[in-house]
Design a protein around this motif. Structure first.
Motif, PDB file in Angstrom:
ATOM      1  N   GLU A   1       2.454  11.794   8.347  1.00 47.09           N
ATOM      2  CA  GLU A   1       1.170  11.093   8.429  1.00 47.09           C
ATOM      3  C   GLU A   1       1.188  10.002   9.497  1.00 47.09           C
ATOM      4  O   GLU A   1       1.982   9.048   9.433  1.00 47.09           O
ATOM      5  CB  GLU A   1       0.848  10.479   7.058  1.00 47.09           C
ATOM      6  N   LYS A   2       0.339  10.161  10.525  1.00 45.05           N
ATOM      7  CA  LYS A   2       0.104   9.132  11.549  1.00 45.05           C
ATOM      8  C   LYS A   2       1.396   8.598  12.160  1.00 45.05           C
ATOM      9  O   LYS A   2       1.568   7.392  12.332  1.00 45.05           O
ATOM     10  CB  LYS A   2      -0.720   7.988  10.962  1.00 45.05           C
TER      11      LYS A   2
ATOM     12  N   GLY B   1      -5.735  11.604  12.304  1.00 42.82           N
ATOM     13  CA  GLY B   1      -6.407  11.292  13.562  1.00 42.82           C
ATOM     14  C   GLY B   1      -6.260  12.331  14.650  1.00 42.82           C
ATOM     15  O   GLY B   1      -6.382  12.014  15.840  1.00 42.82           O
ATOM     16  N   ILE B   2      -5.999  13.577  14.284  1.00 41.06           N
ATOM     17  CA  ILE B   2      -5.791  14.627  15.292  1.00 41.06           C
ATOM     18  C   ILE B   2      -7.113  15.335  15.583  1.00 41.06           C
ATOM     19  O   ILE B   2      -7.825  15.755  14.663  1.00 41.06           O
ATOM     20  CB  ILE B   2      -4.729  15.638  14.817  1.00 41.06           C
ATOM     21  N   ASN B   3      -7.424  15.453  16.867  1.00 37.10           N
ATOM     22  CA  ASN B   3      -8.686  16.060  17.282  1.00 37.10           C
ATOM     23  C   ASN B   3      -8.510  16.774  18.624  1.00 37.10           C
ATOM     24  O   ASN B   3      -7.379  16.954  19.093  1.00 37.10           O
ATOM     25  CB  ASN B   3      -9.791  14.991  17.361  1.00 37.10           C
ATOM     26  N   GLU B   4      -9.625  17.164  19.238  1.00 37.70           N
ATOM     27  CA  GLU B   4      -9.566  17.903  20.507  1.00 37.70           C
ATOM     28  C   GLU B   4      -8.825  17.143  21.597  1.00 37.70           C
ATOM     29  O   GLU B   4      -8.158  17.748  22.439  1.00 37.70           O
ATOM     30  CB  GLU B   4     -10.992  18.199  21.006  1.00 37.70           C
TER      31      GLU B   4
ATOM     32  N   ALA C   1      -2.937  18.705  21.699  1.00 40.76           N
ATOM     33  CA  ALA C   1      -1.891  19.282  22.544  1.00 40.76           C
ATOM     34  C   ALA C   1      -0.628  18.431  22.501  1.00 40.76           C
ATOM     35  O   ALA C   1       0.492  18.965  22.492  1.00 40.76           O
ATOM     36  CB  ALA C   1      -2.390  19.427  23.977  1.00 40.76           C
ATOM     37  N   GLU C   2      -0.781  17.105  22.459  1.00 32.50           N
ATOM     38  CA  GLU C   2       0.382  16.219  22.402  1.00 32.50           C
ATOM     39  C   GLU C   2       1.175  16.437  21.126  1.00 32.50           C
ATOM     40  O   GLU C   2       2.409  16.456  21.131  1.00 32.50           O
ATOM     41  CB  GLU C   2      -0.066  14.759  22.511  1.00 32.50           C
ATOM     42  N   PHE C   3       0.478  16.588  20.012  1.00 27.87           N
ATOM     43  CA  PHE C   3       1.167  16.816  18.736  1.00 27.87           C
ATOM     44  C   PHE C   3       1.842  18.185  18.720  1.00 27.87           C
ATOM     45  O   PHE C   3       2.910  18.352  18.143  1.00 27.87           O
ATOM     46  CB  PHE C   3       0.186  16.685  17.576  1.00 27.87           C
ATOM     47  N   ALA C   4       1.208  19.175  19.342  1.00 23.03           N
ATOM     48  CA  ALA C   4       1.787  20.519  19.371  1.00 23.03           C
ATOM     49  C   ALA C   4       3.103  20.540  20.141  1.00 23.03           C
ATOM     50  O   ALA C   4       3.986  21.356  19.858  1.00 23.03           O
ATOM     51  CB  ALA C   4       0.798  21.496  19.992  1.00 23.03           C
ATOM     52  N   LYS C   5       3.253  19.640  21.109  1.00 20.02           N
ATOM     53  CA  LYS C   5       4.460  19.616  21.932  1.00 20.02           C
ATOM     54  C   LYS C   5       5.714  19.233  21.165  1.00 20.02           C
ATOM     55  O   LYS C   5       6.824  19.573  21.567  1.00 20.02           O
ATOM     56  CB  LYS C   5       4.280  18.620  23.097  1.00 20.02           C
TER      57      LYS C   5
ATOM     58  N   THR D   1      -5.790  18.689   9.979  1.00 20.09           N
ATOM     59  CA  THR D   1      -6.866  17.824  10.485  1.00 20.09           C
ATOM     60  C   THR D   1      -8.161  18.016   9.711  1.00 20.09           C
ATOM     61  O   THR D   1      -8.409  19.085   9.154  1.00 20.09           O
ATOM     62  CB  THR D   1      -7.110  18.117  11.982  1.00 20.09           C
ATOM     63  N   SER D   2      -8.959  16.974   9.691  1.00 17.72           N
ATOM     64  CA  SER D   2     -10.309  17.043   9.101  1.00 17.72           C
ATOM     65  C   SER D   2     -11.386  17.103  10.179  1.00 17.72           C
ATOM     66  O   SER D   2     -12.570  17.228   9.860  1.00 17.72           O
ATOM     67  CB  SER D   2     -10.566  15.806   8.227  1.00 17.72           C
TER      68      SER D   2
END
Length: 272
Positions: A207-208, A234-237, A241-245, A253-254
């Motif tokens: 979480e965060k 807080g993950i959005n468009e 990509a940064e989190f996927a790395k 995500t919501s």
């Protein structure tokens, strides 16, 4: 059908007042720009309820270009006007969520082709089914449908245990009683992630976390090969990509639930 009669009420005052209800007409639906379509099943129910002749040219999950026909209808003007706005609303809201979800999935899989994008249960009450169908049409998956289908331990649960021994006993009992379920735990730092991995957690929901902390948590998989990790908060468009790395297995995500409705143009004309 509640969706229909919520808008219809007792009368369509405008169509009745103009005296055009019995005139035969056509109605068509087409997006103004590219969309991932969703809402076909729901609009189909509207058409059937009102006995409107209809032909769908697209299905849920289809990528529809601007001005491409989604649906053509024939019937009397009274019926078409009853179906018009509720059908348009369904397409616009559900396609908005589907299209946004598809964008998230596309952005994440450009980095990690095997990553999943899952949505939470923070949906607006009363329309969960519509929102979840829209997410799935866009290529997303469902993180939790509700309290009944999965196990996720939050801080709000952990606050009831006064000692580690008490917590560890309860955690062990939880795993034993639900052998067929994966046990997920929300963690906010590396220390808690390492601790719950050692207790046998199957999924760590991070979480965060800052990127470096998240990357360090992913490293726990070297010691616990069965472990799955998700990133959430807080993950959005703009940042998925940064989190996927960092190597997580899925993103939670919501943000799709707040997607902007997309424009679907409706044309109604008298039949010649």
């Amino acid at each position: 059908m509640n969706l229909l009669y919520e808008d219809l009420g007792y009368f369509d005052l405008t169509t009745h007042g103009l005296g055009i209800g019995e005139k035969q007409a056509t109605m068509s639906f087409a997006p103004k720009g590219e969309v991932i379509l969703c809402g076909v099943d729901e609009v189909l129910k509207v058409m059937r309820e009102l006995n409107i002749e209809h032909k769908f040219h697209k299905r849920d999950g289809d990528c529809v270009q601007g001005k491409e026909l989604i649906l053509e209808c024939k019937g009397d003007a009274a019926s078409l006007h009853k179906a018009w706005k509720i059908s348009q609303n369904i397409f616009e809201y559900m396609s908005g969520i589907a299209t946004y979800t598809n964008s998230l999935v596309t952005n994440a899989r450009e980095i990690n082709p095997k990553i999943s994008v899952a949505t939470t249960r923070k949906n607006f009450p009363g329309v969960k089914e519509l929102m979840l169908k829209s997410v799935m049409a866009g290529g997303g998956v469902i993180h939790r449908m509700g309290l009944y289908d999965s196990i996720l331990v939050f801080e709000q649960h952990l606050n009831f245990f006064k000692t580690k021994e008490e917590l560890e006993s309860a955690f062990s009992k939880l795993k034993y009683e639900f052998l067929e379920k994966k046990i997920a735990v929300e963690v906010e730092d590396y220390e808690s992630a390492s601790y719950f991995a050692s207790l046998g957690a199957d999924i760590l929901q991070c979480e965060k976390m800052e990127y470096e902390t998240l990357k360090k948590c992913v490293g726990l998989k070297e010691h616990y090969p069965h472990l799955l990790l998700s990133a959430t908060g807080g993950i959005n468009e703009s940042n998925i990509a940064e989190f996927a790395k960092c190597g997580v297995d899925f993103i939670v995500t919501s943000s799709p639930y707040h997607a902007k409705p997309l424009d679907i143009k409706v044309t109604i004309k008298e039949s010649l």
